[in-house]
Design an enzyme around this catalytic site. Structure first.
Site, PDB file in Angstrom:
ATOM      1  N   ASN A 128       1.052   0.714   5.817  1.00 53.58           N
ATOM      2  CA  ASN A 128       1.696   0.055   4.684  1.00 53.58           C
ATOM      3  C   ASN A 128       2.659  -0.975   5.257  1.00 53.58           C
ATOM      4  OD1 ASN A 128       4.402   0.952   2.457  1.00 53.58           O
ATOM      5  ND2 ASN A 128       2.928  -0.679   2.234  1.00 53.58           N
ATOM      6  N   GLY A 129       2.531  -2.206   4.790  1.00 53.07           N
ATOM      7  CA  GLY A 129       3.410  -3.266   5.288  1.00 53.07           C
ATOM      8  C   GLY A 129       2.587  -4.452   5.728  1.00 53.07           C
ATOM      9  N   TYR A 168      11.245  -2.811  -8.271  1.00 50.41           N
ATOM     10  CA  TYR A 168       9.984  -2.751  -8.991  1.00 50.41           C
ATOM     11  C   TYR A 168       8.984  -1.755  -8.442  1.00 50.41           C
ATOM     12  CZ  TYR A 168       5.275  -3.909 -10.372  1.00 50.41           C
ATOM     13  OH  TYR A 168       3.994  -3.804 -10.808  1.00 50.41           O
ATOM     14  N   GLY A 220      -1.164   0.868  -5.022  1.00 51.43           N
ATOM     15  CA  GLY A 220      -2.388   0.138  -4.681  1.00 51.43           C
ATOM     16  C   GLY A 220      -3.560   0.696  -5.451  1.00 51.43           C
ATOM     17  N   CYS A 250       0.814  -1.202   0.000  1.00 48.36           N
ATOM     18  CA  CYS A 250       0.000   0.000   0.000  1.00 48.36           C
ATOM     19  C   CYS A 250       0.853   1.259   0.000  1.00 48.36           C
ATOM     20  CB  CYS A 250      -0.873   0.036   1.260  1.00 48.36           C
ATOM     21  SG  CYS A 250      -1.796  -1.471   1.537  1.00 48.36           S
TER      22      CYS A 250
HETATM   23  P1  5GP Z   1       5.524 -12.619 -13.632  1.00 54.09           P
HETATM   24  O1  5GP Z   1       4.854 -12.330 -14.919  1.00 54.09           O
HETATM   25  O2  5GP Z   1       6.846 -13.283 -13.759  1.00 54.09           O
HETATM   26  O3  5GP Z   1       4.595 -13.333 -12.701  1.00 54.09           O
HETATM   27  O4  5GP Z   1       5.769 -11.228 -12.915  1.00 54.09           O
HETATM   28  C1  5GP Z   1       6.879 -10.418 -13.191  1.00 54.09           C
HETATM   29  C2  5GP Z   1       6.454  -9.152 -13.863  1.00 54.09           C
HETATM   30  O5  5GP Z   1       5.385  -8.562 -13.140  1.00 54.09           O
HETATM   31  C3  5GP Z   1       7.552  -8.128 -13.958  1.00 54.09           C
HETATM   32  O6  5GP Z   1       7.540  -7.609 -15.269  1.00 54.09           O
HETATM   33  C4  5GP Z   1       7.162  -7.035 -12.977  1.00 54.09           C
HETATM   34  O7  5GP Z   1       7.448  -5.763 -13.520  1.00 54.09           O
HETATM   35  C5  5GP Z   1       5.674  -7.231 -12.780  1.00 54.09           C
HETATM   36  N1  5GP Z   1       5.124  -7.097 -11.419  1.00 54.09           N
HETATM   37  C6  5GP Z   1       3.850  -6.677 -11.168  1.00 54.09           C
HETATM   38  N2  5GP Z   1       3.613  -6.652  -9.844  1.00 54.09           N
HETATM   39  C7  5GP Z   1       4.728  -7.088  -9.221  1.00 54.09           C
HETATM   40  C8  5GP Z   1       5.080  -7.281  -7.836  1.00 54.09           C
HETATM   41  O8  5GP Z   1       4.314  -7.039  -6.919  1.00 54.09           O
HETATM   42  N3  5GP Z   1       6.334  -7.752  -7.595  1.00 54.09           N
HETATM   43  C9  5GP Z   1       7.201  -8.018  -8.611  1.00 54.09           C
HETATM   44  N4  5GP Z   1       8.414  -8.483  -8.296  1.00 54.09           N
HETATM   45  N5  5GP Z   1       6.908  -7.835  -9.899  1.00 54.09           N
HETATM   46  C10 5GP Z   1       5.689  -7.386 -10.227  1.00 54.09           C
HETATM   47 MG    MG Z   2       7.156  -5.362 -15.601  1.00 55.96          MG
END
Ligand code: 5GP
Ligand code: MG
Ligand code: SF4
Length: 470
Positions: free
Chosen positions: A112-113, A252, A38, A12
């Protein structure tokens, strides 16, 4: 019971402002800058000195605050929240700030957390007669505070914070006081700014820029701020510990224009990309990034490798983030709707495709396919973070171990599954180096538990599970 535990995970953004005649309006703008943190719910609580005013709902800030809703939120203080929640934890009752009213005073709080011992505390509170209204971990803190109601509020909050474990950036608002707290490890980001004479608090500094506030400093791990008519006072509720700020904020989660703990996010991602190029060089014709979060790392990779950076993928702005789509099938469609390859750029080329992270592998697989369909002769996938092999218990939804592709397959197996010609990840050391400039400083230091398994706090894997989605 599972449905209840599901709700304990969220990521969040928080915003707070004290001493501004248009406090709620500023919170509204500030939350816009935090919307990426969020999209499932938003809310603002203001205080006019005598009473708290609340408006919140599910959906985007624009949807929750239709015209006129802000005007009802009177007063010179406000706290706001944007919420990301999984299916089990959605619903109006979990939208924050949470508000608890009693005959003498009210308490609003936003978080948040994720509290790792929330389930145990909840069980304890219920055994002692508390009736909890939500499935969120945040409510536990309000009950702990209330239970110490015989104390001054400041003391009661300190006692409550002494009992919870995990990651938290908290804002509290009563009729005449505001409190701000960051967990003893500083797992989540939280910054202090000034807008004229008004105090501003936000998960990310991009919220300051949007309202024209100036950045002052970070909230320190274990610090409790008390803001009231006398100004802002700082006290510690925990002894100093080395910071373990979530490295995924840089990889990210945070916006590239934010400075997190003093370091610009775009700059850190560029360094990650450069580091990745030195660790996993490959011969190719163009480097491309996956918009938006990987562009910075791709630019860094290009600079360090000498391979030109090109816009090989275009994002459709009007589709939400991949993770919002609840089912695997919808998630796959989501990627298709979101990204288009630029044929003129990739056709006949050996492409380095840089992405920030791999969670389930869905995005990478889809993009490799898109690039190949558009004529790329080779696609080399470079990931600007280490393989995610462990769940996060601190509020970032990185799924259960069974869904994490890197927890179940080797790099070579993953390469085959996503259909890439080669695949490499940034090392944990390389990531840390990109963020931490002074390893000896206790105010620097990062959590990398989802990569290394080295959790900076106790965890309670049996009673709290990371968000589950299917
Ligand atoms: P995947 O498609 O491998 O499940 O997720 C990775 C992709 O989702 C990356 O391109 C990243 O930018 C995006 N992504 C969206 N939400 C998240 C998140 O909460 N954590 C991470 N690590 N990647 C996320
Ligand atoms: Mg991505
Ligand atoms: Fe961030 Fe990973 Fe640590 Fe969770 S486990 S706080 S996502 S670095």
């Amino acid at each position: 019971m599972l449905a209840e535990i599901k709700g304990l995970n969220e990521e969040c953004g928080v915003f707070a402002i004290w001493g501004h005649e248009k406090a709620a309006e500023m919170a509204y703008y500030g939350l816009h800058a935090l919307q990426h943190r969020g999209q499932e719910g938003a809310g603002i609580v203001s205080s006019d000195g005598a009473q708290l005013h609340v408006h919140k709902g599910t959906g985007l800030i624009n949807e929750v605050f239709e015209a006129g809703k802000i005007r009802n939120l009177k007063g010179q203080a406000a706290i706001g929240h944007v919420r990301y929640a999984t299916l089990g934890g959605g619903g109006y009752e979990n939208v924050q700030p949470l508000v608890f009213r009693s005959q003498t005073s009210s308490l609003a709080l936003a978080h948040n957390g994720n509290l790792v011992n929330a389930f145990a505390l909840k069980t304890q509170l219920e055994a002692q007669g508390s009736i909890l209204q939500t499935t969120s971990d945040t409510e536990v803190v309000a009950h702990l505070v209330k239970r110490s109601g015989h104390l001054e509020l400041e003391e009661a909050i300190k006692q409550a914070l002494g009992m919870v474990k995990g990651a938290y950036a908290f804002t509290f608002l009563t009729e005449n006081k505001m409190f701000v707290a960051l967990d003893p490890r500083g797992l989540r980001p939280l910054s202090i700014g000034m807008l004229g004479d008004a105090y501003v608090i936000a998960s990310e500094t991009c919220a300051f820029d949007l309202i024209g506030a100036t950045y002052e400093r970070e909230v320190q791990p274990g610090e409790l701020l008390i803001i009231d008519e006398n100004g802002m006072r700082s006290t510690a509720f925990s002894s100093p510990m080395k910071r373990t700020l979530c490295s995924m904020e840089y990889v990210y989660f945070s916006r590239p224009d934010s400075n997190v703990n003093g370091l610009n996010v775009h700059a850190s991602r560029k360094t990650m990309g450069k580091q990745l190029a030195t660790e996993a060089m490959v011969e190719a014709d163009v480097v491309t990034g996956v918009p938006d979060s990987s562009i910075s790392a791709a630019i860094g990779f290009s600079e360090a490798s000498g391979i030109p950076y090109e816009l090989g993928l275009i994002k459709n702005r009007y589709v939400g983030r991949t993770f919002i789509q609840p089912s695997q099938e919808l998630r796959e469609q989501g990627v298709k709707m979101k990204l288009s390859p630029v044929r003129g750029i990739v056709e006949g080329k050996r492409v380095v495709m840089v992405d920030d992270s791999i969670v389930r592998g869905t995005t990478s697989r889809r993009i490799v396919r898109l690039l190949k369909e558009a004529g790329a002769t080779e696609v080399h996938v470079r990931i600007a973070s280490p393989p995610i092999v462990n769940p996060c218990y601190y509020g970032i939804d990185t799924s259960t171990k069974s869904e994490l592709i890197a927890a179940n397959f080797s790099v070579e197996e993953m390469r085959q599954q996503i259909g890439a010609d080669s695949l490499a990840f940034l090392s944990a050391e390389g990531l840390e180096k990109s963020i931490v400039t002074d390893p000896n400083s206790i105010t620097q230091g990062v959590c990398q538990a989802c990569f290394t398994g080295n959790y900076p706090t106790e965890i309670y894997p049996d009673t709290i599970i990371p968000a589950y989605k299917d």
